[in-house]
Design a protein around this motif. Structure first.
Motif, short mmCIF file in Angstrom:
data_model
loop_
_atom_site.label_atom_id
_atom_site.label_comp_id
_atom_site.label_asym_id
_atom_site.label_seq_id
_atom_site.Cartn_x
_atom_site.Cartn_y
_atom_site.Cartn_z
N GLY A 37 -20.96 -1.37 -8.02
CA GLY A 37 -19.81 -0.74 -8.14
C GLY A 37 -19.51 -0.61 -9.91
O GLY A 37 -20.28 -0.73 -9.97
N ARG A 38 -18.18 -0.59 -9.73
CA ARG A 38 -17.80 -0.37 -11.80
C ARG A 38 -16.35 -0.79 -11.54
O ARG A 38 -15.32 -0.95 -10.83
CB ARG A 38 -18.16 0.46 -12.32
CG ARG A 38 -16.99 1.78 -11.52
CD ARG A 38 -15.83 1.89 -12.20
NE ARG A 38 -14.84 3.01 -11.95
CZ ARG A 38 -14.16 2.18 -10.63
NH1 ARG A 38 -13.39 1.35 -10.76
NH2 ARG A 38 -13.04 3.11 -10.50
N VAL A 39 -15.91 -1.40 -12.62
CA VAL A 39 -14.50 -1.91 -13.44
C VAL A 39 -14.12 -1.12 -14.38
O VAL A 39 -15.13 -1.38 -14.99
CB VAL A 39 -14.25 -3.64 -12.86
CG1 VAL A 39 -15.29 -4.18 -14.71
CG2 VAL A 39 -12.87 -3.76 -13.27
N ASN A 176 -10.78 14.68 -4.83
CA ASN A 176 -10.98 15.09 -5.22
C ASN A 176 -10.90 14.50 -7.34
O ASN A 176 -10.48 14.58 -7.72
CB ASN A 176 -9.93 16.07 -5.65
CG ASN A 176 -9.92 17.55 -6.78
OD1 ASN A 176 -11.03 17.33 -6.97
ND2 ASN A 176 -9.19 17.85 -7.14
N CYS A 177 -12.35 13.10 -6.98
CA CYS A 177 -11.91 12.28 -7.93
C CYS A 177 -12.55 12.77 -9.39
O CYS A 177 -13.50 14.03 -9.22
CB CYS A 177 -13.28 10.85 -7.23
SG CYS A 177 -14.68 11.79 -6.97
N GLY A 178 -12.38 12.33 -10.34
CA GLY A 178 -12.66 12.74 -11.97
C GLY A 178 -15.15 12.65 -11.87
O GLY A 178 -15.57 12.19 -10.44
N ALA A 229 -1.25 10.11 -3.70
CA ALA A 229 -0.72 10.70 -5.16
C ALA A 229 -1.62 11.16 -6.48
O ALA A 229 -1.15 11.58 -7.01
CB ALA A 229 0.45 10.18 -6.21
N TYR A 230 -2.89 10.76 -6.04
CA TYR A 230 -4.13 10.91 -7.28
C TYR A 230 -4.04 12.97 -7.40
O TYR A 230 -4.02 12.75 -8.81
CB TYR A 230 -5.01 10.30 -5.91
CG TYR A 230 -6.30 10.71 -7.88
CD1 TYR A 230 -6.88 9.44 -8.96
CD2 TYR A 230 -7.34 11.67 -8.17
CE1 TYR A 230 -7.95 9.91 -9.00
CE2 TYR A 230 -8.26 11.68 -8.10
CZ TYR A 230 -8.84 10.96 -9.23
OH TYR A 230 -9.50 11.00 -10.15
N ASN A 231 -3.63 13.27 -6.09
CA ASN A 231 -4.42 15.08 -6.24
C ASN A 231 -3.10 15.24 -6.60
O ASN A 231 -2.79 16.18 -7.99
CB ASN A 231 -4.55 15.25 -5.05
CG ASN A 231 -5.84 15.27 -4.94
OD1 ASN A 231 -6.40 14.93 -5.32
ND2 ASN A 231 -5.97 15.27 -3.35
C1 GLA Z 1 -10.65 6.89 -9.12
C2 GLA Z 1 -11.53 8.15 -9.37
C3 GLA Z 1 -11.88 8.08 -10.68
C4 GLA Z 1 -11.04 8.26 -11.91
C5 GLA Z 1 -9.74 6.65 -11.46
C6 GLA Z 1 -8.72 6.16 -12.09
O1 GLA Z 1 -11.54 5.49 -10.11
O2 GLA Z 1 -12.42 8.24 -9.16
O3 GLA Z 1 -12.88 9.65 -11.48
O4 GLA Z 1 -9.55 9.37 -12.15
O5 GLA Z 1 -9.63 7.43 -10.35
O6 GLA Z 1 -8.93 5.94 -13.78
#
Ligand code: GLA
Length: 390
Positions: A37-39, A176-178, A229-231
Motif C-alpha cells: 500500500g502507500r501513503v 478513473n484514478c491517476g 465526487a472524484y470524477n
Molecule cells: C486516489 C487515486 C489517485 C489520486 C488520489 C488523490 O488515491 O487513486 O490516483 O488521484 O486519489 O491524490
C-alpha cells in the motif's frame, strides 16, 4: 471470519498465505508476491492533472502465495473475503464486482498489451485497510501483476506494470484514478519517499530524514471511490485547463493562474487554485525533505490540508479534526488528509522520539472529539512490489 480463516490467522500475512496455500494444495507455494500500500505525504488530486506527488510505499501490503499451473486458469483464494474465485485469464468480460476483478483486470491489461498470461493457483491476504486511502486496490493489482510476471516469466518493468495496473483500474474496474498509487506500489524505495512527475513518470527517491516518523491516522470513516465526487473533480480540472488553453493544470503557474482566474467561475477557480498551489507545494516539500528541513515539510503539509479542505473540498469533518488534533501535538511537524479524501486517513510527519506518545495522545483526543476509535500506524517506507521464491 470463517473457522478455517480463524485457524490460519496467527503470524504475519506472509506466513498466513504460505500456510494456507500448503493446506489447500497439499504442497508448498513456489513463489510469494507482495504489492505494498502507500501513503501520500503531499500532492493530492494532482496526479490526473499531470502534476507532482510525493508518496511512499508502506510496510503494509497484499501478499499472494502462488504456484504456476499448466491449464492456463487462475484460481485465487482470499483469506480476507473467505472466498475462492477461478477464471480464465485469456478471456472474460468486464462488469462484475468484487475483489477478484482487480486480478482479472490486470490479466486483461497484460493480454491487451500483448504480453502472455499464464495460470496459477494462489492464496492472498492483505493488511492494507480497505477504503482507507492507503491504496489497497493498487496493492492487490501490483501483487497480481507480480504473480503473472513470475508465472509467465516476463520481465518486470515497474513503470510499465504501474501503467497496466492503472489501465485495469480505469477500464476494467471502472475507477478513473491517476497513476500515483500504482506507480509508488510498483516502484517504491525502502526508506524513501518518491517525487513523481505524473506526466513523464520520472521519479526521484528522497530519503526520509533520520529520526522522523510517518504516522498514518485512520479516522475510521470510509469513502467509496466509484460514484463519489472524484470524477466530478477530474472534470472540473479538465474544464479549467481548457479555459487556460493547456493540456493539463500542470501547465499553469501561479502568476498565470492569478492573472486569469477571473475567467473561471468561483468553484472551478478554487479547484484550479488547489492544483496549481499543490504542485508548487510538492516540489518545495521534496526539496525541504531532501535537505532534512522537516519543519518546512510539515508547514507545507498543513497548508495542503487547508487547500484540500477549502478549495478542493474533498475533506470531511473527521479528517479536519484528525489533522488539527495531530498538528497540535508535541513533536508533530505537520499533518494533512491523504489520498482521495471524503474519508479514510490523515498522515503526520512526527519527531521519531515522540511518535509513541503522539500516537497515544492523538487517538485519545480524536476519540474524545468524534466518539470514533481511530487506528494509528507508525509506517516505514517500503520497497515496491516484489516476488521471491517461497
Ligand atoms: C486516489 C487515486 C489517485 C489520486 C488520489 C488523490 O488515491 O487513486 O490516483 O488521484 O486519489 O491524490
Amino acid at each position: 471470519m470463517s473457522e478455517r480463516a480463524a485457524l490460519t490467522s496467527t503470524g504475519g500475512p506472509r506466513e498466513r498465505v504460505m500456510r494456507e496455500f500448503a493446506s489447500r494444495h497439499g504442497a508448498p507455494a513456489a513463489f510469494i508476491a507482495r504489492g505494498p500500500g502507500r501513503v501520500n505525504l503531499i500532492g493530492d488530486h494532482t496526479d490526473y492533472n499531470d502534476g507532482f506527488v510525493l508518496p511512499m510505499a508502506i510496510d503494509r501490503a497484499v501478499w499472494i502465495a502462488l504456484r504456476p499451473r499448466r491449464d492456463g486458469r487462475v484460481s485465487v483464494h482470499s483469506l480476507d473475503f473467505d472466498e475462492t474465485r477461478e477464471f480464465n485469464p485469456s478471456n472474460g468480460t468486464r462488469g462484475e464486482k468484487g475483489w477478484v476483478e482487480y486480478v482479472r483486470g490486470v490479466a486483461w491489461a497484460l493480454r491487451d498489451s500483448g504480453r502472455p498470461v499464464c495460470g496459477w493457483d494462489g492464496v492472498t491476504v492483505g493488511d492494507v485497510p480497505v477504503g482507507a486511502g492507503l491504496s489497497s486496490s493498487a496493492a492487490l493489482e501490483l501483487a497480481a501483476a507480480r504473480a503473472f510476471a513470475t508465472s509467465c516469466a516476463f520481465a518486470w518493468e515497474p513503470a510499465a506494470m504501474a501503467l497496466l495496473a492503472q489501465r485495469a483500474e480505469n477500464h476494467w474496474v471502472g475507477v478513473n484514478c491517476g497513476i500515483m498509487d500504482q506507480l509508488i506500489s510498483a516502484a517504491g524505495k525502502a526508506g524513501h519517499a518518491m517525487l513523481i512527475d505524473c506526466r513523464t513518470l520520472e521519479t526521484r527517491a528522497v530519503p526520509l530524514p533520520e529520526g522522523t516518523a510517518v504516522v498514518v491516522l485512520d479516522t475510521a470513516t470510509r469513502r467509496g471511490l466509484v460514484g463519489t465526487a472524484y470524477n466530478e473533480r477530474r472534470s472540473q480540472c479538465e474544464a479549467a485547463a481548457a479555459v487556460f488553453g493547456v493540456p493539463a493544470l500542470r501547465d499553469v503557474d501561479l502568476a498565470t493562474f492569478e492573472r486569469r482566474a477571473p475567467e473561471l467561475n468561483s468553484e472551478t477557480r478554487r479547484r484550479a487554485r488547489h492544483v496549481v498551489t499543490e504542485n508548487a507545494r510538492v516540489l518545495a516539500a521534496a526539496e525541504a525533505l531532501a535537505a532534512g528541513d522537516v519543519h518546512t515539510v510539515g508547514r507545507l503539509m498543513t497548508e495542503s490540508h487547508a487547500s484540500l479542505r477549502d478549495d478542493f473540498e474533498v475533506s470531511r469533518h473527521e479528517l479536519d479534526i484528525m489533522a488539527d488534533v495531530a498538528a497540535a501535538q508535541f513533536g508533530c511537524y505537520g499533518a494533512r488528509m491523504t489520498g482521495a479524501g471524503f474519508g479514510g486517513c490523515a498522515v503526520a510527519l512526527v519527531d521519531g522520539a515522540a511518535a509513541a506518545d503522539f500516537s497515544r495522545d492523538v487517538a485519545r483526543e480524536y476519540e474524545r472529539a468524534t466518539e470514533l476509535r481511530p487506528a494509528i500506524y507508525v509506517c516505514s517506507a517500503a520497497q515496491g512490489a516484489s516476488v521471491e521464491q517461497a
